[in-house]
Design a protein around this motif. Structure first.
Motif, PDB file in Angstrom:
ATOM      1  N   SER A 211      -5.817  25.749   4.019  1.00 44.13           N
ATOM      2  CA  SER A 211      -5.280  25.419   3.408  1.00 44.13           C
ATOM      3  C   SER A 211      -3.248  26.219   4.472  1.00 44.13           C
ATOM      4  O   SER A 211      -2.137  25.127   4.766  1.00 44.13           O
ATOM      5  N   ASP A 212      -3.221  27.218   5.159  1.00 44.61           N
ATOM      6  CA  ASP A 212      -2.477  27.429   6.365  1.00 44.61           C
ATOM      7  C   ASP A 212      -2.333  26.761   7.122  1.00 44.61           C
ATOM      8  O   ASP A 212      -0.581  26.779   7.611  1.00 44.61           O
ATOM      9  N   TYR A 213      -3.336  26.140   7.947  1.00 39.18           N
ATOM     10  CA  TYR A 213      -3.252  25.208   8.412  1.00 39.18           C
ATOM     11  C   TYR A 213      -2.327  23.805   8.456  1.00 39.18           C
ATOM     12  O   TYR A 213      -1.903  23.646   8.889  1.00 39.18           O
ATOM     13  N   LYS A 216       1.826  23.488   7.622  1.00 36.92           N
ATOM     14  CA  LYS A 216       1.922  23.332   9.579  1.00 36.92           C
ATOM     15  C   LYS A 216       2.736  22.221   9.402  1.00 36.92           C
ATOM     16  O   LYS A 216       3.256  21.979  10.506  1.00 36.92           O
ATOM     17  N   PHE A 217       1.618  21.371   9.182  1.00 37.13           N
ATOM     18  CA  PHE A 217       2.534  19.741   9.265  1.00 37.13           C
ATOM     19  C   PHE A 217       2.887  18.885   7.932  1.00 37.13           C
ATOM     20  O   PHE A 217       3.067  17.680   8.209  1.00 37.13           O
ATOM     21  N   GLY A 218       3.268  19.782   7.198  1.00 34.59           N
ATOM     22  CA  GLY A 218       3.152  19.296   5.470  1.00 34.59           C
ATOM     23  C   GLY A 218       3.400  19.480   4.671  1.00 34.59           C
ATOM     24  O   GLY A 218       2.312  20.311   4.799  1.00 34.59           O
ATOM     25  N   LYS A 219       3.912  19.504   3.156  1.00 32.81           N
ATOM     26  CA  LYS A 219       3.349  19.796   2.197  1.00 32.81           C
ATOM     27  C   LYS A 219       1.892  19.142   1.382  1.00 32.81           C
ATOM     28  O   LYS A 219       1.926  17.731   1.857  1.00 32.81           O
ATOM     29  N   THR A 220       1.155  19.444   0.508  1.00 30.01           N
ATOM     30  CA  THR A 220      -0.460  18.738   1.050  1.00 30.01           C
ATOM     31  C   THR A 220       0.290  18.727  -1.068  1.00 30.01           C
ATOM     32  O   THR A 220       0.454  19.668  -2.305  1.00 30.01           O
ATOM     33  N   LYS A 221      -1.015  17.724  -1.555  1.00 27.97           N
ATOM     34  CA  LYS A 221      -0.795  17.490  -2.476  1.00 27.97           C
ATOM     35  C   LYS A 221      -1.587  17.906  -3.324  1.00 27.97           C
ATOM     36  O   LYS A 221      -2.202  17.691  -4.934  1.00 27.97           O
ATOM     37  N   ASN A 222      -2.455  17.558  -2.706  1.00 21.40           N
ATOM     38  CA  ASN A 222      -4.143  18.039  -2.980  1.00 21.40           C
ATOM     39  C   ASN A 222      -5.325  18.256  -2.231  1.00 21.40           C
ATOM     40  O   ASN A 222      -5.298  18.400  -1.050  1.00 21.40           O
TER      41      ASN A 222
END
Length: 307
Positions: A211-213, A216-222
């Motif tokens: 999740s930390d990696y 770096k590129f944006g918000k995750t939804k799942n």
């Protein structure tokens, strides 16, 4: 109470295969459930009963009068319920008034007197035509009950085997067929796709590292990671974040070949494979997860050998 070798009137289902099991005898330990007289209670354990002991609940006189087990109260010779046995004998016109009379009174003293008379009559009772007729009827009834029970057990076993087979073969195969092991990091033409399939995740890979990696590129939804299955899915809230994630993996110096899933080294020590892919179910049981994990290991080996 004392330990004895004497054996009460109990059937094979209650005593098990061992006819010489040790029992504990308690003289006048309880009242008989039928005649209410105090009687000698026997307690014992069988190989199948575990820590739960069995005991006699009716006296030997009542057991002999009804020809039943002192513990489970099934017919001791044919192992059928007394109600069913008595109904069959009544329909055949065979006298069964002894058992009926004994249970017809609520007076304790009357029941005890009837039980004594019953014992006296049983001692004098000889073989008769009715006895032979009764044996024939009960033998046929027991055979039918055993056949029915055997069919039900076989059907139950077949259903259990079928369910197990479905889990181990069909269901897992369907799950595996939908997982994009052959996917790539090339952007899919469908702009609504923002998710990735990640596999090769060992048990020692912390989920926060993944999740930390990704953050770096944006918000995750799942984010669904199943360590036993060694794989999972990651979904970003926007297509732009997903494309940035894929571009970073393509340019990390580990992916000269764009014809297979991208290789990513998380935290500089956890190698995983990543490809675009829509979210798919990864099974529900540990058995399914473990089987998927075995397939993941095979795919990783094939990808490592592929030039």
């Amino acid at each position: 109470m004392s330990e004895i070798d004497e054996f009460p009137a109990v059937c094979e289902r209650c005593c098990g295969p061992d006819k010489h099991i040790k029992m504990i005898r308690q003289p006048f330990g309880e009242e008989c459930k039928l005649c209410t007289r105090p009687f000698t209670v026997f307690r014992w354990n069988t190989r199948d009963s575990g820590n739960k002991s069995k005991k006699t609940i009716i006296c030997q006189t009542c057991a002999r009068s009804k020809n039943c087990c002192q513990s489970c109260m099934l017919d001791i010779a044919y192992l059928i319920p007394l109600e069913l046995r008595d109904a069959a004998l009544k329909m055949a016109g065979i006298d069964n008034t002894l058992a009926i009379e004994q249970g017809s009174s609520s007076n304790r003293e009357v029941k005890a007197i009837m039980a004594d008379k019953m014992e006296s009559r049983l001692k004098k009772e000889d073989e008769s035509e009715n006895c032979a007729k009764a044996r024939d009827i009960l033998t046929k009834l027991a055979e039918k009950l055993n056949a029915t029970e055997s069919k039900l057990n076989k059907k139950s076993n077949l259903n259990k085997k079928s369910e197990t087979s479905d889990i181990k073969n069909v269901d897992v195969s369907k799950i595996l067929s939908k997982l994009p092991f052959g996917g790539l990091l090339k952007e899919p033409s469908d702009p609504s796709v923002t998710s990735f399939f990640i596999f090769g995740i060992n048990a020692d890979v912390p989920q926060y590292t993944i999740s930390d990696y990704c953050h770096k590129f944006g918000k995750t939804k799942n984010m669904t990671i199943v360590h036993n299955a060694k794989c999972g899915f990651i979904s970003f809230t926007s297509r732009k974040s997903a494309e940035s994630f894929a571009q970073a993996i393509r340019n990390n110096g580990l992916n000269k070949d764009n014809k297979k899933a991208g290789l990513l080294l998380l935290d500089n020590k956890y190698p995983v494979r990543v490809t675009w892919g829509n979210l798919k179910p990864l099974g529900r049981t540990n058995e399914e997860h473990k089987k998927i994990g075995l397939v993941v290991l095979k795919v990783l080996k094939q990808l490592a050998e592929k030039k």
